[in-house]
Scaffold this active site. Structure first.
Site, PDB file in Angstrom:
ATOM      1  N   HIS A   1     -19.625 -28.411  16.429  1.00 23.04           N
ATOM      2  CA  HIS A   1     -19.050 -27.323  15.629  1.00 23.04           C
ATOM      3  C   HIS A   1     -18.323 -26.320  16.520  1.00 23.04           C
ATOM      4  O   HIS A   1     -18.188 -25.159  16.164  1.00 23.04           O
ATOM      5  CB  HIS A   1     -20.139 -26.662  14.784  1.00 23.04           C
ATOM      6  CG  HIS A   1     -20.732 -27.616  13.797  1.00 23.04           C
ATOM      7  ND1 HIS A   1     -20.081 -28.012  12.649  1.00 23.04           N
ATOM      8  CD2 HIS A   1     -21.887 -28.324  13.820  1.00 23.04           C
ATOM      9  CE1 HIS A   1     -20.819 -28.889  12.000  1.00 23.04           C
ATOM     10  NE2 HIS A   1     -21.920 -29.103  12.691  1.00 23.04           N
TER      11      HIS A   1
ATOM     12  N   LYS B   1     -38.156  -8.648  39.107  1.00 22.37           N
ATOM     13  CA  LYS B   1     -39.283  -9.017  38.264  1.00 22.37           C
ATOM     14  C   LYS B   1     -39.729  -7.770  37.506  1.00 22.37           C
ATOM     15  O   LYS B   1     -39.648  -6.674  38.051  1.00 22.37           O
ATOM     16  CB  LYS B   1     -40.407  -9.492  39.187  1.00 22.37           C
ATOM     17  CG  LYS B   1     -41.515 -10.228  38.508  1.00 22.37           C
ATOM     18  CD  LYS B   1     -41.258 -11.694  38.571  1.00 22.37           C
ATOM     19  CE  LYS B   1     -42.343 -12.487  37.906  1.00 22.37           C
ATOM     20  NZ  LYS B   1     -41.808 -13.780  37.449  1.00 22.37           N
TER      21      LYS B   1
ATOM     22  N   CYS C   1     -38.312  -1.696  40.581  1.00 18.89           N
ATOM     23  CA  CYS C   1     -38.593  -0.832  41.714  1.00 18.89           C
ATOM     24  C   CYS C   1     -40.064  -0.955  42.082  1.00 18.89           C
ATOM     25  O   CYS C   1     -40.932  -0.865  41.222  1.00 18.89           O
ATOM     26  CB  CYS C   1     -38.255   0.634  41.476  1.00 18.89           C
ATOM     27  SG  CYS C   1     -36.533   0.913  41.122  1.00 18.89           S
TER      28      CYS C   1
ATOM     29  N   LYS D   1     -33.178 -20.890  33.363  1.00 20.59           N
ATOM     30  CA  LYS D   1     -33.629 -21.112  34.748  1.00 20.59           C
ATOM     31  C   LYS D   1     -32.453 -21.446  35.649  1.00 20.59           C
ATOM     32  O   LYS D   1     -32.317 -20.905  36.735  1.00 20.59           O
ATOM     33  CB  LYS D   1     -34.594 -22.273  34.790  1.00 20.59           C
ATOM     34  CG  LYS D   1     -36.060 -22.212  34.853  1.00 20.59           C
ATOM     35  CD  LYS D   1     -36.906 -21.119  35.267  1.00 20.59           C
ATOM     36  CE  LYS D   1     -36.616 -19.757  34.725  1.00 20.59           C
ATOM     37  NZ  LYS D   1     -37.666 -19.137  33.997  1.00 20.59           N
TER      38      LYS D   1
ATOM     39  N   GLU E   1     -34.819 -22.611  27.731  1.00 16.73           N
ATOM     40  CA  GLU E   1     -35.449 -22.191  28.978  1.00 16.73           C
ATOM     41  C   GLU E   1     -34.811 -22.902  30.173  1.00 16.73           C
ATOM     42  O   GLU E   1     -34.616 -22.302  31.231  1.00 16.73           O
ATOM     43  CB  GLU E   1     -36.961 -22.443  28.890  1.00 16.73           C
ATOM     44  CG  GLU E   1     -37.772 -22.116  30.114  1.00 16.73           C
ATOM     45  CD  GLU E   1     -37.628 -20.682  30.617  1.00 16.73           C
ATOM     46  OE1 GLU E   1     -37.027 -19.847  29.931  1.00 16.73           O
ATOM     47  OE2 GLU E   1     -38.098 -20.425  31.740  1.00 16.73           O
TER      48      GLU E   1
ATOM     49  N   ASN F   1     -39.767   5.324  39.907  1.00 16.35           N
ATOM     50  CA  ASN F   1     -39.433   4.109  39.164  1.00 16.35           C
ATOM     51  C   ASN F   1     -39.237   4.551  37.722  1.00 16.35           C
ATOM     52  O   ASN F   1     -40.080   5.257  37.183  1.00 16.35           O
ATOM     53  CB  ASN F   1     -40.609   3.121  39.303  1.00 16.35           C
ATOM     54  CG  ASN F   1     -40.450   1.884  38.444  1.00 16.35           C
ATOM     55  OD1 ASN F   1     -39.364   1.592  37.959  1.00 16.35           O
ATOM     56  ND2 ASN F   1     -41.546   1.165  38.272  1.00 16.35           N
TER      57      ASN F   1
HETATM   58  C1  F6R Z   1     -36.788 -15.384  33.722  1.00 16.85           C
HETATM   59  C2  F6R Z   1     -37.734 -14.285  33.655  1.00 16.85           C
HETATM   60  C3  F6R Z   1     -37.488 -13.223  32.660  1.00 16.85           C
HETATM   61  C4  F6R Z   1     -38.829 -12.715  32.073  1.00 16.85           C
HETATM   62  C5  F6R Z   1     -38.572 -11.510  31.172  1.00 16.85           C
HETATM   63  C6  F6R Z   1     -39.833 -11.030  30.502  1.00 16.85           C
HETATM   64  O1  F6R Z   1     -37.185 -16.344  34.645  1.00 16.85           O
HETATM   65  O2  F6R Z   1     -38.672 -14.209  34.408  1.00 16.85           O
HETATM   66  O3  F6R Z   1     -36.631 -13.653  31.660  1.00 16.85           O
HETATM   67  O4  F6R Z   1     -39.418 -13.745  31.357  1.00 16.85           O
HETATM   68  O5  F6R Z   1     -38.023 -10.484  31.946  1.00 16.85           O
HETATM   69  O6  F6R Z   1     -40.780 -10.623  31.434  1.00 16.85           O
HETATM   70  P1  F6R Z   1     -42.292 -10.423  31.024  1.00 16.85           P
HETATM   71  O7  F6R Z   1     -42.823 -11.762  30.647  1.00 16.85           O
HETATM   72  O8  F6R Z   1     -42.950  -9.868  32.246  1.00 16.85           O
HETATM   73  O9  F6R Z   1     -42.314  -9.484  29.868  1.00 16.85           O
END
Ligand code: F6R
Length: 605
Positions: A501, A600, A2, A482, A478, A99
């Site tokens: 396995h 994010k 948020c 992605k 990773e 938030n």
């Molecule tokens: C994936 C991604 C998430 C963050 C995770 C941790 O591309 O961005 O998996 O890596 O949410 O976020 P931070 O690094 O901000 O603690």
């Protein structure tokens, strides 16, 4: 999660709020809303499901000017994605945005007899009603009473009908930053919304109430004594928060990696060795510990996995990595002899923060690797190494991963040196190897058309597999994450030897397998595993170093990275894996920067 913005000042508030919400949209994008005092000092409220652009269209009809308001972009927790559940919420004289999660909202609903009164299904509206119940003209006292009743996490920005021009902010765990600028007073969940106006800001301390008016910001504790804010300065600029000609933030951020690596490594080099003197990280932190325990989430955790694969054989001490959301509810085997390394781009991820607090409570020394200056994890950790990647806006993390790895590799090198596992010469050539990875990354960025072409096959499939051994396995994790998060292709990463396995049952003709084979000591084993999947008809995309010997026909697509030291191949490999995911998302016509259901900075559990 948020995005929150508040503004009071001489400029047109609506415009500032809507622009701020666009900057903050990566924190959540299922609905957005603003509330502001209009010319008659009445509060106008506009909210819509969908992205900020939908709200902007709705606001285009609004002709009234305003100089004070709050705005919110939502990532739904309680209640579905509806206009009613969007913020701001109103109750009596209170209008607020929130938030976080109010955990006791059920009991508050009963206690304050709110059944039948609530318009939304949100915990936030309950908080608005409770605050209104306590409000009789004195915001500070009412907010204090609210805070005594709510349990959970929150960042609130609040306006009261009879206090035009004023915004109140308060937080627990959820982030809030504020600044008084030449353009007026601003408050936000995130620095990116403040960068257009200032680089100087302060983090609203937990347990304090901040009050914004058009001409000043004041901060006071819940006993109403004034508190002096601790001003921090960030070196980000507007350019770093704009696309600058790139079609997506993700592509821009992939391109920024070489620069971000230089910014993270070079200031910490002295006489050919890693040096953390300017970060105030003492060598005793590295010599005194008997084990290392890393905790992080998602991509940051994958950076930890790669670093673990490098560190444990080098340092000859136990090095483990935990998923922070699991670690926080465990009874971990850590103590005062443990170095807890906490990795987070945002510095606000709630599970990672909880892991940090738990590690501290067990007496471990804590070292945070964080990108956002002044963030909660950075402030609460005993020591912090900032990665200098600048703001990361795309939801899928790219440059943060590379710089986290660079910081971890530098720690590994310094630790090996001070623990006498490396001679000065070995430490210095390790660092040279790390720097050599930068041009290797640049080369892969220049050759990005290779990945653009290879996704044609990939995007026709529902599943994909990544495999590797040793460090390459850590990189595969990773790569799979992605691909999943932005192309919605189901992807799994496997240690190549483990495939037979069970999982090899899923390898049918044409299934894409991305095989990473950059580690010399397991190269022939890895190639045998590639043969096994090829024999079952897999479509193999093979990633190796330039001069690797590979039978013709083994791979359907073969991408070669420059011949660099095995320990650093992650950097060019990361670029390839990020570009594969990026072009797969584009190929499927998806929203690269804001994939569905994600946001994010995960500030709720
Ligand atoms: C994936 C991604 C998430 C963050 C995770 C941790 O591309 O961005 O998996 O890596 O949410 O976020 P931070 O690094 O901000 O603690």
């Amino acid at each position: 999660m948020c995005g929150i913005i508040g503004y009071s000042g001489p400029l047109e508030a609506k415009k500032i709020l809507l622009e701020g919400l666009s900057q903050l949209e990566y924190r959540g994008y299922d609905s957005a809303g603003i509330a502001y005092f209009d010319t008659a000092s009445d509060i106008r409220l506009i909210k819509r499901t969908g992205k900020v652009s939908v709200l902007k269209e709705a606001c285009a009809q609004e002709k009234t000017t305003s100089h004070c308001g709050i705005g919110h972009t939502r990532w739904a927790t309680h209640g579905g994605v509806t206009d009613a559940n969007a913020h701001p919420h109103r109750a009596g004289k209170v209008t607020l945005i929130h938030n976080g999660i109010i955990e006791n909202y059920h009991s508050l609903t009963k206690e304050f007899s709110l059944e039948g009164k609530l318009i939304s299904q949100t915990d936030s509206e309950v908080a608005a009603h409770v605050l209104n119940h306590f409000y009789s003209g004195d915001p500070g006292t009412a907010i204090k009473s609210l805070l005594e009743r709510v349990e959970g996490t929150y960042g609130f920005c609040i306006m009261f009908d009879d206090r035009p021009g004023e915004i109140y902010g308060v937080r627990k765990v959820s982030p809030l930053v504020a600044a008084y600028t030449r353009s007026g007073a601003l408050i936000a969940s995130d620095l990116t919304a403040l960068i257009p106006y200032t680089r100087k800001y302060f983090v609203v301390p937990e347990g304090c109430i901040v009050k914004l008016t058009g001409y000043k910001i004041s901060l006071f504790d819940t006993g109403f004594s004034p508190v002096t804010p601790e001003i921090t300065e960030v070196n980000w600029n507007m350019d770093s928060a704009m696309k600058n000609g790139f079609p997506h933030f993700m592509l821009k951020e992939i391109h920024e990696q070489p620069e971000a690596l230089k910014n993270t490594i070079l200031p910490r080099m002295s006489k050919g060795l890693p040096d953390f003197t300017d970060d105030a990280v003492p060598d005793s932190l590295f010599t005194d510990c008997r084990s290392i325990h890393m905790a992080a989430c998602g991509t940051a955790m994958h950076a930890g996995m790669a670093a673990r694969a490098l560190m444990e054989p080098l340092l000859r001490i136990p090095v483990s990595v935990s998923i922070a959301s699991e670690f926080r509810y465990e009874d971990p085997l850590i103590d005062e002899h443990t170095l807890a390394v906490i990795i987070s781009q945002s510095g606000e991820t709630i599970d990672t923060l909880a892991a940090l607090r738990l590690a501290k409570s067990y007496g471990a020394k804590t070292l945070a690797i964080v990108n956002v200056k002044g963030s909660t994890i950075a402030r609460e950790s005993d020591f912090v190494l900032y990665t200098h990647a600048g703001p990361e806006i795309a939801v899928a993390s790219t440059k943060a991963y590379s710089v986290q790895l660079a910081a971890l590799y530098m720690i590994a090198c310094r630790m090996a040196f001070v623990r006498e596992k490396f001679t000065r010469h070995q430490a210095s050539s390790f660092l040279t190897g790390l720097l050599d990875a930068i041009p290797a990354m640049e080369a892969m960025i220049r050759r990005k058309e290779e990945e653009k072409n290879l996704v044609t096959h990939l995007i026709q499939h529902r599943d994909a597999f990544f495999m590797g051994r040793g460090l390459d396995y850590a990189f595969s994790l990773e790569g799979a994450l992605k691909l999943k998060e932005i192309s919605y292709i189901h992807a799994e990463a496997y240690a190549a030897g483990e495939l037979k396995h069970g999982t090899i049952a899923l390898i049918a003709p044409e299934v894409p397998v991305i095989a990473i084979a950059t580690q010399e000591h397991v190269f022939s084993k890895m190639i045998s595993n590639v043969r096994e999947v090829k024999a079952r008809g897999a479509f193999v995309i093979l990633l190796t170093k330039e001069h690797a010997q590979v039978d013709p026909g083994l791979a359907d697509i073969h991408i070669r990275i420059p011949d660099i030291d095995d320990r650093f191949t992650v950097f060019p490999i990361a670029v390839i894996l990020q570009l594969i995911a990026y072009y797969a998302s584009i190929g499927k016509n998806l929203d690269v920067d804001q994939p569905r259901n994600l946001a994010k900075s995960v500030t709720v559990e």
